[in-house]
Design a protein around this motif. Structure first.
Motif, PDB file in Angstrom:
ATOM      1  N   GLU A  15       0.821  -1.220   0.000  1.00 37.12           N
ATOM      2  CA  GLU A  15       0.000   0.000   0.000  1.00 37.12           C
ATOM      3  C   GLU A  15       0.850   1.263   0.000  1.00 37.12           C
ATOM      4  O   GLU A  15       0.532   2.234  -0.675  1.00 37.12           O
ATOM      5  N   LYS A  16       1.932   1.246   0.771  1.00 35.35           N
ATOM      6  CA  LYS A  16       2.779   2.433   0.896  1.00 35.35           C
ATOM      7  C   LYS A  16       3.860   2.489  -0.171  1.00 35.35           C
ATOM      8  O   LYS A  16       4.536   3.498  -0.316  1.00 35.35           O
ATOM      9  N   ASP A  17       4.073   1.377  -0.858  1.00 32.00           N
ATOM     10  CA  ASP A  17       5.119   1.260  -1.863  1.00 32.00           C
ATOM     11  C   ASP A  17       6.494   1.594  -1.283  1.00 32.00           C
ATOM     12  O   ASP A  17       7.289   2.320  -1.885  1.00 32.00           O
ATOM     13  N   GLU A  18       6.751   1.077  -0.075  1.00 31.39           N
ATOM     14  CA  GLU A  18       8.061   1.226   0.545  1.00 31.39           C
ATOM     15  C   GLU A  18       8.276   0.115   1.560  1.00 31.39           C
ATOM     16  O   GLU A  18       7.323  -0.433   2.112  1.00 31.39           O
ATOM     17  N   GLU A  19       9.526  -0.213   1.768  1.00 23.49           N
ATOM     18  CA  GLU A  19       9.872  -1.266   2.702  1.00 23.49           C
ATOM     19  C   GLU A  19       9.693  -0.802   4.139  1.00 23.49           C
ATOM     20  O   GLU A  19       9.992   0.339   4.488  1.00 23.49           O
ATOM     21  N   ILE A  20       9.211  -1.710   4.970  1.00 21.68           N
ATOM     22  CA  ILE A  20       9.163  -1.479   6.408  1.00 21.68           C
ATOM     23  C   ILE A  20      10.299  -2.292   7.007  1.00 21.68           C
ATOM     24  O   ILE A  20      10.352  -3.512   6.842  1.00 21.68           O
ATOM     25  N   ASN A  21      11.208  -1.610   7.659  1.00 22.33           N
ATOM     26  CA  ASN A  21      12.396  -2.267   8.211  1.00 22.33           C
ATOM     27  C   ASN A  21      12.055  -2.933   9.533  1.00 22.33           C
ATOM     28  O   ASN A  21      11.667  -2.264  10.497  1.00 22.33           O
ATOM     29  N   LEU A  22      12.194  -4.243   9.560  1.00 23.20           N
ATOM     30  CA  LEU A  22      11.865  -5.027  10.745  1.00 23.20           C
ATOM     31  C   LEU A  22      13.002  -5.980  11.057  1.00 23.20           C
ATOM     32  O   LEU A  22      13.452  -6.731  10.195  1.00 23.20           O
ATOM     33  N   LEU A  23      13.446  -5.946  12.291  1.00 22.66           N
ATOM     34  CA  LEU A  23      14.439  -6.873  12.804  1.00 22.66           C
ATOM     35  C   LEU A  23      13.745  -7.700  13.873  1.00 22.66           C
ATOM     36  O   LEU A  23      13.151  -7.142  14.799  1.00 22.66           O
TER      37      LEU A  23
END
Length: 143
Positions: free
Chosen positions: A64-72
């Motif tokens: 939806e946002k067309d961007e990566e969500i950085n998750l560790l």
């Protein structure tokens, strides 16, 4: 990558609230943020199901946002307590960014049962970077 902020979220054994909480964080994410979830469940099967929901919400929001969500993600086999969970997640974050010199300027420790409003991190950053605060209240002897 250099992140401007990190949010550490320890689950502390109970999984029933992290799904909604993580979704609200992800909805307000930007590529400069990284989220660190420390999974330390009482029930591993419940964690597996909850983790699937969190990762599904992450994937949907990335589209939806067309961007990566950085998750560790950090894992412990069982509940380890809040302090230990935060410290372990912080240690993984330090390793992930390549050392303490590369840590984000803002690191937030958040409970796993909160939902955040739109632009909460922007407003948080602005509030801690404010040089002067004026209130109508007075301190004894000072007005």
């Amino acid at each position: 990558m250099q992140y401007s902020s990190a949010v550490i979220i320890p689950t502390c054994g109970i999984m029933n609230t992290i799904g909604e909480s993580a979704t609200s964080f992800f909805m307000n994410s930007s590529p400069e943020n990284i989220y660190v979830i420390h999974w330390n469940p009482e029930d591993k099967e419940e964690m597996r199901k909850t983790r699937e929901k969190v990762l599904k919400a992450k994937r949907i929001l990335e589209i939806e946002k067309d961007e990566e969500i950085n998750l560790l993600e950090v894992f412990s086999d069982n509940p380890v307590g809040f302090g230990y969970a935060v410290n372990k997640a912080f240690g993984f974050l330090v390793n992930h960014v390549g050392g303490k010199d590369n840590l984000p300027s803002i690191i937030v420790v958040a409970n796993d049962d909160i939902t955040v409003p739109v632009n909460w991190l922007v407003r948080f950053r602005e509030s801690i970077e404010t040089q002067r605060i004026c209130t109508k209240a007075s301190i004894h002897g000072v007005s």
